[in-house]
Scaffold this motif. Structure first.
Motif, PDB file in Angstrom:
ATOM      1  N   ASP A   1       0.862  -1.184   0.000  1.00 20.46           N
ATOM      2  CA  ASP A   1       0.000   0.000   0.000  1.00 20.46           C
ATOM      3  C   ASP A   1       0.898   1.233   0.000  1.00 20.46           C
ATOM      4  OD1 ASP A   1      -2.047   1.827   0.258  1.00 20.46           O
ATOM      5  OD2 ASP A   1      -2.337   1.465   2.406  1.00 20.46           O
ATOM      6  N   PHE A   2       1.016   1.909  -1.140  1.00 26.91           N
ATOM      7  CA  PHE A   2       1.947   3.034  -1.234  1.00 26.91           C
ATOM      8  C   PHE A   2       1.379   4.135  -2.115  1.00 26.91           C
ATOM      9  CE2 PHE A   2       2.827   0.553  -4.998  1.00 26.91           C
ATOM     10  CZ  PHE A   2       3.259   1.449  -5.963  1.00 26.91           C
ATOM     11  N   GLU A   3       1.900   5.338  -1.909  1.00 27.53           N
ATOM     12  CA  GLU A   3       1.610   6.446  -2.795  1.00 27.53           C
ATOM     13  C   GLU A   3       2.850   6.744  -3.627  1.00 27.53           C
ATOM     14  OE1 GLU A   3       0.507   9.780  -0.474  1.00 27.53           O
ATOM     15  OE2 GLU A   3       2.458   9.993   0.503  1.00 27.53           O
ATOM     16  N   THR A   4       2.634   7.305  -4.807  1.00 23.03           N
ATOM     17  CA  THR A   4       3.735   7.604  -5.718  1.00 23.03           C
ATOM     18  C   THR A   4       3.984   9.098  -5.739  1.00 23.03           C
ATOM     19  OG1 THR A   4       3.143   5.710  -7.101  1.00 23.03           O
ATOM     20  CG2 THR A   4       4.588   7.373  -8.071  1.00 23.03           C
ATOM     21  N   GLU A   5       5.222   9.468  -5.495  1.00 26.46           N
ATOM     22  CA  GLU A   5       5.642  10.867  -5.558  1.00 26.46           C
ATOM     23  C   GLU A   5       6.533  11.028  -6.789  1.00 26.46           C
ATOM     24  OE1 GLU A   5       8.958  12.626  -3.027  1.00 26.46           O
ATOM     25  OE2 GLU A   5       7.166  13.500  -2.094  1.00 26.46           O
ATOM     26  N   VAL A   6       6.168  11.944  -7.681  1.00 27.59           N
ATOM     27  CA  VAL A   6       6.924  12.145  -8.920  1.00 27.59           C
ATOM     28  C   VAL A   6       7.742  13.418  -8.808  1.00 27.59           C
ATOM     29  CG1 VAL A   6       6.801  12.366 -11.430  1.00 27.59           C
ATOM     30  CG2 VAL A   6       5.080  11.005 -10.209  1.00 27.59           C
ATOM     31  N   LEU A   7       9.057  13.303  -8.963  1.00 23.91           N
ATOM     32  CA  LEU A   7       9.915  14.476  -8.923  1.00 23.91           C
ATOM     33  C   LEU A   7       9.693  15.340 -10.157  1.00 23.91           C
ATOM     34  CD1 LEU A   7      13.313  12.913  -7.786  1.00 23.91           C
ATOM     35  CD2 LEU A   7      11.666  14.158  -6.387  1.00 23.91           C
ATOM     36  N   SER A   8       9.867  16.618 -10.006  1.00 29.52           N
ATOM     37  CA  SER A   8       9.725  17.536 -11.121  1.00 29.52           C
ATOM     38  C   SER A   8      10.842  17.337 -12.129  1.00 29.52           C
ATOM     39  CB  SER A   8       9.742  18.982 -10.620  1.00 29.52           C
ATOM     40  OG  SER A   8       9.902  19.888 -11.685  1.00 29.52           O
ATOM     41  N   GLY A   9      10.535  17.526 -13.408  1.00 30.87           N
ATOM     42  CA  GLY A   9      11.559  17.469 -14.441  1.00 30.87           C
ATOM     43  C   GLY A   9      12.583  18.568 -14.313  1.00 30.87           C
ATOM     44  N   ASP A  10      12.277  19.591 -13.514  1.00 29.02           N
ATOM     45  CA  ASP A  10      13.242  20.675 -13.280  1.00 29.02           C
ATOM     46  C   ASP A  10      14.268  20.304 -12.218  1.00 29.02           C
ATOM     47  OD1 ASP A  10      11.956  22.306 -15.119  1.00 29.02           O
ATOM     48  OD2 ASP A  10      10.581  23.100 -13.609  1.00 29.02           O
ATOM     49  N   ASP A  11      14.026  19.196 -11.502  1.00 28.26           N
ATOM     50  CA  ASP A  11      14.944  18.788 -10.459  1.00 28.26           C
ATOM     51  C   ASP A  11      16.257  18.299 -11.071  1.00 28.26           C
ATOM     52  OD1 ASP A  11      15.937  16.256  -8.707  1.00 28.26           O
ATOM     53  OD2 ASP A  11      15.099  17.803  -7.403  1.00 28.26           O
ATOM     54  N   ALA A  12      17.380  18.792 -10.576  1.00 30.89           N
ATOM     55  CA  ALA A  12      18.683  18.478 -11.171  1.00 30.89           C
ATOM     56  C   ALA A  12      18.998  16.992 -11.096  1.00 30.89           C
ATOM     57  CB  ALA A  12      19.775  19.283 -10.476  1.00 30.89           C
TER      58      ALA A  12
END
Length: 218
Positions: A30-41
């Motif tokens: 049971d998990f949630e997905t966190e997507v990093l921004s494409g602007d993140d280095a």
């Protein structure tokens, strides 16, 4: 409320994020997905193959934090032993571990020449010789497993860790229209029709394209 968080970079471009997400779903976590921004280095460094070490995908499960897809898979296999990541037969289990590790650490030429891009379709794509060697090795692995274990997945009737590891390659075979023997093409289609893969692909299609120059830089 989900008990864990999986941090990924891009659904469209990141093969490692896909593998991490697949094994979490296969485990029934049971998990949630966190997507990093494409602007993140760090995200850009991963996707452009410029980072020698990156911490995506990364799973936080209670007090546990684990990254690297193979380490994440091992943790989930220990925590959810009934998930079926590995075959019960010791000979098949050793082979599954071996080809999963080979995919994890190898096929560099294929990764560079045929970057994952779920939304793209290329016909008459020129594949250089180094990548051809990688493709031939993958074909050999898939044909051998299908012959030994009767398919439709690499180790029989249900997906294993090896299928999660090989899934991004199947998307590359589709993206670049790579000619494949009949049995390997059927395996590719089995993976692409896997409900978890369909779910991921649909989410990738809706993902904002924040890294516009990515195709040019590969």
């Amino acid at each position: 409320m989900p008990v864990a968080t999986l941090t990924i970079s891009s659904r469209n471009y990141s093969s490692w994020s896909l593998r991490g997400w697949l094994v979490c779903r296969m485990a029934g976590l049971d998990f949630e997905t966190e997507v990093l921004s494409g602007d993140d280095a760090s995200t850009r460094a991963e996707l452009l193959h410029l980072s020698p070490s990156f911490l995506v995908p990364r799973l936080v499960h209670g007090e546990i934090e684990v990254w690297d897809t193979l380490a994440l898979s091992q943790y989930l296999n220990e925590t959810y032993p009934d998930a079926g990541f590995l075959p019960k037969d010791p000979v098949a289990r050793a082979r599954c571990r071996s080809i999963s590790g080979e995919m994890h650490g190898g096929f560099i030429n294929l990764r560079s020449a045929l970057p994952m891009n779920l939304r793209a379709r290329h016909t008459d794509f020129k594949i250089f010789n180094g990548a051809r060697g990688d493709i031939e090795r993958i074909i050999t692995i898939v044909e051998d497993c299908l012959s030994r274990y009767d398919g439709p997945f690499l180790f029989g009737t249900r997906p294993s860790l090896a299928d999660a590891m090989f899934a991004p390659v199947c998307t590359r075979f589709q993206t670049y229209d790579v000619p494949l023997p009949r049995k390997v093409a059927a395996y590719r289609d089995t993976i692409l029709a896997w409900p978890l893969m369909v779910e991921w692909t649909e989410a990738a299609a809706a993902e904002p394209d924040e890294i516009e120059e990515l195709d040019m830089e590969f």
